[in-house]
Design a protein around this motif. Sequence first.
Motif, PDB file in Angstrom:
ATOM      1  N   THR A 156       0.851  -1.191   0.000  1.00 45.40           N
ATOM      2  CA  THR A 156       0.000   0.000   0.000  1.00 45.40           C
ATOM      3  C   THR A 156       0.884   1.238   0.000  1.00 45.40           C
ATOM      4  N   ALA A 157       0.747   2.052  -1.027  1.00 45.00           N
ATOM      5  CA  ALA A 157       1.599   3.232  -1.166  1.00 45.00           C
ATOM      6  C   ALA A 157       0.982   4.444  -0.476  1.00 45.00           C
ATOM      7  N   ARG A 158       1.866   5.237   0.163  1.00 44.70           N
ATOM      8  CA  ARG A 158       1.453   6.525   0.737  1.00 44.70           C
ATOM      9  C   ARG A 158       2.679   7.428   0.735  1.00 44.70           C
ATOM     10  N   GLU A 159       2.464   8.710   0.883  1.00 49.24           N
ATOM     11  CA  GLU A 159       3.570   9.664   0.844  1.00 49.24           C
ATOM     12  C   GLU A 159       4.283   9.729   2.199  1.00 49.24           C
ATOM     13  N   TYR A 160       5.610   9.677   2.172  1.00 52.03           N
ATOM     14  CA  TYR A 160       6.403   9.815   3.408  1.00 52.03           C
ATOM     15  C   TYR A 160       7.812  10.274   3.055  1.00 52.03           C
ATOM     16  N   ASP A 161       8.570  10.642   4.083  1.00 54.22           N
ATOM     17  CA  ASP A 161       9.917  11.187   3.907  1.00 54.22           C
ATOM     18  C   ASP A 161      10.938  10.050   3.817  1.00 54.22           C
ATOM     19  N   LEU A 162      11.511   9.866   2.640  1.00 55.50           N
ATOM     20  CA  LEU A 162      12.485   8.795   2.426  1.00 55.50           C
ATOM     21  C   LEU A 162      13.779   9.055   3.201  1.00 55.50           C
TER      22      LEU A 162
ATOM     23  N   PHE B 270      31.006   4.664   8.409  1.00 48.22           N
ATOM     24  CA  PHE B 270      29.713   4.719   7.718  1.00 48.22           C
ATOM     25  C   PHE B 270      29.520   6.129   7.169  1.00 48.22           C
ATOM     26  N   ASP B 271      29.545   6.253   5.857  1.00 46.07           N
ATOM     27  CA  ASP B 271      29.446   7.552   5.196  1.00 46.07           C
ATOM     28  C   ASP B 271      28.044   7.713   4.614  1.00 46.07           C
ATOM     29  N   ALA B 272      27.230   8.578   5.216  1.00 46.15           N
ATOM     30  CA  ALA B 272      25.859   8.816   4.752  1.00 46.15           C
ATOM     31  C   ALA B 272      25.798  10.145   4.004  1.00 46.15           C
ATOM     32  N   GLN B 273      25.426  10.067   2.721  1.00 44.72           N
ATOM     33  CA  GLN B 273      25.311  11.259   1.883  1.00 44.72           C
ATOM     34  C   GLN B 273      23.846  11.377   1.454  1.00 44.72           C
ATOM     35  N   LEU B 274      23.066  12.069   2.299  1.00 44.02           N
ATOM     36  CA  LEU B 274      21.623  12.147   2.096  1.00 44.02           C
ATOM     37  C   LEU B 274      21.170  13.593   1.947  1.00 44.02           C
ATOM     38  N   GLU B 275      20.143  13.784   1.143  1.00 44.12           N
ATOM     39  CA  GLU B 275      19.546  15.109   1.020  1.00 44.12           C
ATOM     40  C   GLU B 275      18.683  15.394   2.245  1.00 44.12           C
ATOM     41  N   GLU B 276      18.326  16.647   2.422  1.00 44.23           N
ATOM     42  CA  GLU B 276      17.653  17.044   3.652  1.00 44.23           C
ATOM     43  C   GLU B 276      16.266  16.428   3.798  1.00 44.23           C
ATOM     44  N   ARG B 277      15.494  16.408   2.730  1.00 45.73           N
ATOM     45  CA  ARG B 277      14.133  15.878   2.811  1.00 45.73           C
ATOM     46  C   ARG B 277      13.662  15.507   1.415  1.00 45.73           C
ATOM     47  N   VAL B 278      13.204  14.252   1.272  1.00 40.22           N
ATOM     48  CA  VAL B 278      12.700  13.770  -0.020  1.00 40.22           C
ATOM     49  C   VAL B 278      11.408  13.008   0.217  1.00 40.22           C
ATOM     50  N   MET B 279      10.333  13.501  -0.345  1.00 45.70           N
ATOM     51  CA  MET B 279       9.034  12.846  -0.194  1.00 45.70           C
ATOM     52  C   MET B 279       8.795  11.897  -1.370  1.00 45.70           C
ATOM     53  N   ILE B 280       8.410  10.676  -1.062  1.00 42.81           N
ATOM     54  CA  ILE B 280       8.091   9.692  -2.097  1.00 42.81           C
ATOM     55  C   ILE B 280       6.739   9.048  -1.773  1.00 42.81           C
ATOM     56  N   CYS B 281       6.185   8.354  -2.743  1.00 41.09           N
ATOM     57  CA  CYS B 281       4.932   7.626  -2.544  1.00 41.09           C
ATOM     58  C   CYS B 281       5.209   6.143  -2.739  1.00 41.09           C
TER      59      CYS B 281
END
Length: 240
Positions: free
Chosen positions: A162-168, A190-201
């Motif tokens: 079941t898909a819904r929108e949330y912050d990846l 552990f090198d984490a290279q993440l953007e600040e906020r990404v919303m996906i469904c």
Amino acid sequence: KMEVFSVLASMGVGTYWIGMAVVAAIILHQVSCKKFDKPMRRLSQAMKAVAEGDFSVSVTPQHTGNKMDYMDVMYEDFNRMVQELSSIETMKSDFIANVSHEIKTPLAVIESYAAALQKGDLDDVQRSEYAQTIVSASRNLSTLVSNILKLNKLENQEIVPTAREYDLTRQLCDCALAFETAWEEKNIEFDAQLEERVMICADESMLEMVFNNLISNAIKFTEPGGMVTLRQVVLDDAVE
């Protein structure tokens, strides 16, 4: 005398044809045994071996190409079936081994820290830290079991994603931090290279299992002192 001779001649001819019929029947029986009975016996023996758990067995067709008969086709179908069964058996064995290993890790942590709590020389801070570690390991174990049940239901098509929108980005951070103790114990960077906020469904719980498995395997198969990189970037209308 002529009548007697005629009767004897008729008996001789009849005996001849009876003899020929018997010979023909014997020949047909031998041909049938060679063409059908023996191949069927070979197939039956091979099926018995598979039923007893031997997935290395196979039967070789007697003919190839355009000369193949229906027995040869049955042989090839049987061999393909055994290969599929062998693959399934291997996957099952690997799955059981991996799950057993994953379950042992939190159980070992719980046992170790529970034993440490029984010592009388701990201060309140240490007791609180040990208790929190046990709680965390228990949650990891519970999550593992839940994920296994979810995968089983998903495989059997008992549940539908079941898909819904949330912050990846938040999800990736949470998944990574759950393995912080594991990478620190192996002295892994552990090198984490993440953007600040990404919303996906998408189905959040299903993707959580995917990311947990990926990060867990990355840490497990990286040599002590090595590096694991988690990178996430938006490309047009997709996330990599």
